[in-house]
Motif scaffolding. Structure first.
Motif, short mmCIF file in Angstrom:
data_model
loop_
_atom_site.label_atom_id
_atom_site.label_comp_id
_atom_site.label_asym_id
_atom_site.label_seq_id
_atom_site.Cartn_x
_atom_site.Cartn_y
_atom_site.Cartn_z
N PRO A 58 0.82 -1.22 0.00
CA PRO A 58 0.00 0.00 0.00
C PRO A 58 0.85 1.26 0.00
CG PRO A 58 -0.78 -1.54 1.66
CD PRO A 58 0.50 -2.09 1.12
N GLU A 59 0.37 2.25 -0.74
CA GLU A 59 0.99 3.57 -0.78
C GLU A 59 0.02 4.58 -0.19
OE1 GLU A 59 2.28 4.82 -4.59
OE2 GLU A 59 3.65 3.17 -4.85
N PRO A 60 0.51 5.73 0.23
CA PRO A 60 -0.40 6.75 0.75
C PRO A 60 -1.43 7.20 -0.29
CG PRO A 60 1.88 7.31 1.27
CD PRO A 60 1.90 6.12 0.36
N ASP A 61 -1.04 7.31 -1.54
CA ASP A 61 -1.94 7.72 -2.61
C ASP A 61 -2.53 6.48 -3.28
OD1 ASP A 61 -3.28 8.89 -4.71
OD2 ASP A 61 -1.47 9.48 -5.80
N PRO A 62 -3.83 6.21 -3.10
CA PRO A 62 -4.41 4.99 -3.67
C PRO A 62 -4.38 4.96 -5.20
CG PRO A 62 -6.12 6.34 -2.64
CD PRO A 62 -4.80 6.97 -2.34
N LEU A 63 -4.45 6.10 -5.86
CA LEU A 63 -4.38 6.11 -7.33
C LEU A 63 -2.99 5.71 -7.82
CD1 LEU A 63 -6.43 9.33 -8.15
CD2 LEU A 63 -7.22 6.96 -7.96
N ALA A 64 -1.96 6.16 -7.12
CA ALA A 64 -0.60 5.76 -7.47
C ALA A 64 -0.40 4.27 -7.22
CB ALA A 64 0.42 6.58 -6.67
N GLU A 65 -1.02 3.74 -6.18
CA GLU A 65 -0.93 2.31 -5.89
C GLU A 65 -1.55 1.48 -7.01
OE1 GLU A 65 -2.32 -0.91 -2.50
OE2 GLU A 65 -2.74 1.21 -2.20
N VAL A 66 -2.69 1.91 -7.52
CA VAL A 66 -3.34 1.21 -8.63
C VAL A 66 -2.44 1.21 -9.85
CG1 VAL A 66 -5.28 1.30 -10.24
CG2 VAL A 66 -5.68 1.63 -7.80
N GLU A 67 -1.86 2.36 -10.17
CA GLU A 67 -0.96 2.47 -11.32
C GLU A 67 0.25 1.54 -11.16
OE1 GLU A 67 -1.40 4.43 -14.04
OE2 GLU A 67 -3.21 5.43 -13.33
N ARG A 68 0.84 1.53 -9.98
CA ARG A 68 2.04 0.73 -9.74
C ARG A 68 1.72 -0.77 -9.80
NH1 ARG A 68 4.26 -1.29 -5.38
NH2 ARG A 68 2.97 -0.15 -3.92
N CYS A 69 0.60 -1.16 -9.21
CA CYS A 69 0.23 -2.58 -9.22
C CYS A 69 -0.13 -3.06 -10.63
CB CYS A 69 -0.93 -2.83 -8.26
SG CYS A 69 -0.47 -2.70 -6.52
N ALA A 70 -0.79 -2.22 -11.41
CA ALA A 70 -1.10 -2.58 -12.80
C ALA A 70 0.19 -2.73 -13.61
CB ALA A 70 -2.02 -1.54 -13.43
#
Length: 82
Positions: free
Chosen positions: A37-49
């Protein structure tokens, strides 16, 4: 005795789907575990994708495309045939 051998053979029967799932899981699991998990959930989605696309590249070769729409709730990771 032949019935015991037949039972053993059925026990180790592997179909194509099971084999592909195993191959994908073995390559994707280290990447998925790295998706913390990252503080910014949108950045987490991008990184996981991106991590999933990289795992697919390792497993299947080629280039993989990531499309994410946060407005519509759509995520796609697909082979890039361009």
């Amino acid at each position: 005795m032949q019935q015991a051998n037949a039972k053993d053979e059925r026990q180790f029967n592997v179909d194509r789907r099971s084999l592909l799932v195993g191959v994908f899981a073995s390559t994707a699991m280290p990447k998925a575990a790295a998706c913390e998990p990252e503080p910014d959930p949108l950045a987490e989605v991008e990184r996981c994708a991106a991590a999933l696309a990289e795992s697919l590249k390792v497993a299947h070769g080629g280039t993989w495309s990531v499309q994410i729409s946060h407005e519509t709730g759509f995520v796609a990771v697909s082979r890039d045939f361009a």
